[in-house]
Scaffold this motif. Structure first.
Motif, mmCIF file in Angstrom:
data_model
loop_
_atom_site.group_PDB
_atom_site.id
_atom_site.type_symbol
_atom_site.label_atom_id
_atom_site.label_comp_id
_atom_site.label_asym_id
_atom_site.label_seq_id
_atom_site.Cartn_x
_atom_site.Cartn_y
_atom_site.Cartn_z
ATOM 1 N N GLY A 124 0.871 -1.168 0.000
ATOM 2 C CA GLY A 124 0.000 0.000 0.000
ATOM 3 C C GLY A 124 0.903 1.211 0.000
ATOM 4 N N THR A 125 0.683 2.116 0.943
ATOM 5 C CA THR A 125 1.627 3.209 1.111
ATOM 6 C C THR A 125 2.996 2.644 1.474
ATOM 7 N N GLY A 126 2.996 1.615 2.337
ATOM 8 C CA GLY A 126 4.210 0.891 2.694
ATOM 9 C C GLY A 126 4.138 -0.529 2.170
ATOM 10 N N SER A 127 5.104 -1.363 2.561
ATOM 11 C CA SER A 127 5.088 -2.769 2.140
ATOM 12 C C SER A 127 5.590 -3.645 3.274
ATOM 13 N N ILE A 128 5.112 -4.901 3.290
ATOM 14 C CA ILE A 128 5.507 -5.838 4.343
ATOM 15 C C ILE A 128 5.169 -7.257 3.912
ATOM 16 N N GLY A 154 3.617 1.796 -2.699
ATOM 17 C CA GLY A 154 3.225 2.975 -3.462
ATOM 18 C C GLY A 154 4.183 4.127 -3.255
ATOM 19 N N PHE A 155 4.620 4.339 -2.013
ATOM 20 C CA PHE A 155 5.581 5.398 -1.731
ATOM 21 C C PHE A 155 6.876 5.164 -2.499
ATOM 22 N N TRP A 156 7.366 3.942 -2.474
ATOM 23 C CA TRP A 156 8.627 3.585 -3.128
ATOM 24 C C TRP A 156 8.522 3.792 -4.637
ATOM 25 N N ILE A 157 7.410 3.373 -5.221
ATOM 26 C CA ILE A 157 7.203 3.545 -6.657
ATOM 27 C C ILE A 157 7.203 5.027 -7.013
ATOM 28 N N ALA A 158 6.501 5.827 -6.215
ATOM 29 C CA ALA A 158 6.439 7.274 -6.464
ATOM 30 C C ALA A 158 7.811 7.915 -6.339
ATOM 31 N N ARG A 159 8.552 7.521 -5.309
ATOM 32 C CA ARG A 159 9.882 8.105 -5.103
ATOM 33 C C ARG A 159 10.823 7.751 -6.254
ATOM 34 N N GLU A 160 10.807 6.494 -6.685
ATOM 35 C CA GLU A 160 11.660 6.078 -7.795
ATOM 36 C C GLU A 160 11.322 6.854 -9.066
ATOM 37 N N ALA A 161 10.031 7.083 -9.286
ATOM 38 C CA ALA A 161 9.611 7.809 -10.484
ATOM 39 C C ALA A 161 10.051 9.271 -10.424
ATOM 40 N N LEU A 162 9.833 9.906 -9.281
ATOM 41 C CA LEU A 162 10.258 11.296 -9.129
ATOM 42 C C LEU A 162 11.762 11.438 -9.300
ATOM 43 N N LYS A 208 0.213 10.842 0.976
ATOM 44 C CA LYS A 208 0.004 11.720 -0.174
ATOM 45 C C LYS A 208 1.033 11.442 -1.257
ATOM 46 N N ILE A 209 2.286 11.254 -0.848
ATOM 47 C CA ILE A 209 3.332 10.937 -1.826
ATOM 48 C C ILE A 209 3.023 9.617 -2.518
ATOM 49 N N GLY A 210 2.539 8.641 -1.744
ATOM 50 C CA GLY A 210 2.233 7.327 -2.300
ATOM 51 C C GLY A 210 1.191 7.368 -3.401
ATOM 52 N N THR A 211 0.292 8.346 -3.349
ATOM 53 C CA THR A 211 -0.733 8.421 -4.389
ATOM 54 C C THR A 211 -0.146 8.744 -5.756
ATOM 55 N N LEU A 212 1.076 9.262 -5.803
ATOM 56 C CA LEU A 212 1.725 9.535 -7.095
ATOM 57 C C LEU A 212 2.017 8.253 -7.861
ATOM 58 N N ALA A 213 1.978 7.115 -7.155
ATOM 59 C CA ALA A 213 2.187 5.836 -7.845
ATOM 60 C C ALA A 213 1.128 5.611 -8.919
ATOM 61 N N ARG A 214 -0.048 6.206 -8.736
ATOM 62 C CA ARG A 214 -1.098 6.073 -9.757
ATOM 63 C C ARG A 214 -0.668 6.723 -11.067
ATOM 64 N N ALA A 215 0.096 7.812 -10.968
ATOM 65 C CA ALA A 215 0.590 8.469 -12.179
ATOM 66 C C ALA A 215 1.589 7.566 -12.899
ATOM 67 N N GLY A 259 -3.317 -1.726 -2.563
ATOM 68 C CA GLY A 259 -3.441 -0.950 -3.791
ATOM 69 C C GLY A 259 -2.198 -0.917 -4.642
ATOM 70 N N GLY A 260 -1.017 -0.983 -4.017
ATOM 71 C CA GLY A 260 0.222 -0.968 -4.788
ATOM 72 C C GLY A 260 0.366 -2.168 -5.693
ATOM 73 N N SER A 261 -0.175 -3.307 -5.271
ATOM 74 C CA SER A 261 -0.062 -4.537 -6.065
ATOM 75 C C SER A 261 -1.018 -4.541 -7.247
ATOM 76 N N ARG A 262 -2.002 -3.636 -7.244
ATOM 77 C CA ARG A 262 -3.011 -3.610 -8.310
ATOM 78 C C ARG A 262 -2.832 -2.432 -9.263
ATOM 79 N N LEU A 263 -1.748 -1.695 -9.127
ATOM 80 C CA LEU A 263 -1.549 -0.524 -9.970
ATOM 81 C C LEU A 263 -1.482 -0.872 -11.453
#
Length: 300
Positions: A124-128, A154-162, A208-215, A259-263
């Motif tokens: 999700g926002t985090g992972s485990i 989701g946070f990690w995906i967003a950070r990598e993209a940014l 909020k940062i994690g939601t950027l994974a949708r982009a 949600g991160g697994s379903r992007l």
């Protein structure tokens, strides 16, 4: 009629469900994120505010006889568990012995498996990666928060993209934001200048940062190669969590959730491909808050 309140608090939102003894949902809603990281007076005050908001909404439909709450970042048998239980008892006027508080993954696990049956991997926002033994011992991998890891989230995906877009901008000004990934991020951020980026990133929270994974997923759907690499890498990181637990407890069915697994399909496809050995993978969503509410309605 006995009503049970279930709370599933994550990094993006806190979801609640009110259920009767038959397991039927009577009412439901959502509130701001609620974390078990209660390491300051300000954090405690925020938690009280979220719980008060939920209590006000729940009161419109009835009074619960029991509460089961799964809170992100909370560990059982710690001061935070006691504090959250006391907050819930005060807000809902429910005896402490009728309230069960645990980390959110505890409730999520029981939504998919019996004790010791399978392995849960959450993004999700985090992972485990999470395993609950038959004697209720928790085995966890990852889940250390975004300051240390949370790979595949989701946070990690967003950070990598940014990071990727901004580095390309530094090397070739104008080219990073011109890519499908750059354009999708710019739309979500509200601009491309550094002030817009830093206001969005540092003016919010990890959710909020994690939601950027949708982009990132949006660009991936358009065939953007950089986005697909990031999403594929996320699937590999999530598979690493599962493989770490498989190595310790043996092959088990694995639930890949959040949600991160379903992007994008590439996340789950890569996850399956990287599991060693191959095992059954469950990807259907289960309402953890509803599971908690049904448990709470039967509290003795």
């Amino acid at each position: 009629m006995a009503l049970g309140l279930g709370i599933d608090a994550g990094g993006t939102a806190t979801r609640w469900r009110l259920a009767d003894e038959k397991g039927e949902c009577i009412a439901q809603g959502a509130a701001d994120p609620l974390s078990g990281h209660l390491f300051s007076a300000a954090a405690e005050e925020r938690a009280r505010g979220v719980i008060a908001e939920i209590a006000k909404a729940v009161a419109l439909s009835g009074k619960p006889v029991g509460i089961v709450a799964g809170i992100t970042g909370l560990t059982r048998e710690t001061p935070a568990e006691i504090l959250v239980r006391d907050m819930l008892a005060d807000a809902f006027e429910v005896p402490g012995e009728k309230i069960f508080v645990a980390e959110d993954m505890w409730i999520a696990y029981l939504s998919y498996f019996a004790l010791g049956e399978g392995i849960l991997v959450y993004s999700g926002t985090g992972s485990i990666g999470y395993y609950l033994t038959e004697d209720k011992t928790v085995l966890r991998v990852g889940g250390r928060g975004n300051l240390i890891d949370d790979a595949g989230s989701g946070f990690w995906i967003a950070r990598e993209a940014l990071k990727t877009v901004l580095r390309e901008e530094e090397e070739s000004p104008g080219e990073g934001w011109a890519t499908p990934l750059g354009q999708a991020l710019a739309k979500a951020l509200g601009g491309t200048d550094w002030n817009a980026v830093r206001t969005y990133v540092y003016g919010g929270d990890r959710g909020k940062i994690g939601t950027l994974a949708r982009a990132v997923a949006e660009a991936g759907q358009l065939g953007d190669k950089v986005s697909l690499v990031i999403l594929r890498d996320a699937g590999e990181e999530l598979a690493r969590l599962a493989n770490s637990l498989i190595k310790r407890v043996g092959p088990r069915p694995v639930a890949l959730v959040g949600g991160g697994s379903r992007l994008h399909p590439i996340v789950a496809d890569t996850f399956r491909a990287k599991l060693s050995p191959p095992v059954e993978v469950v990807t259907n969503d289960v309402d953890a808050a509803m599971t908690a509410a049904r448990l709470a309605a039967t509290v003795e």
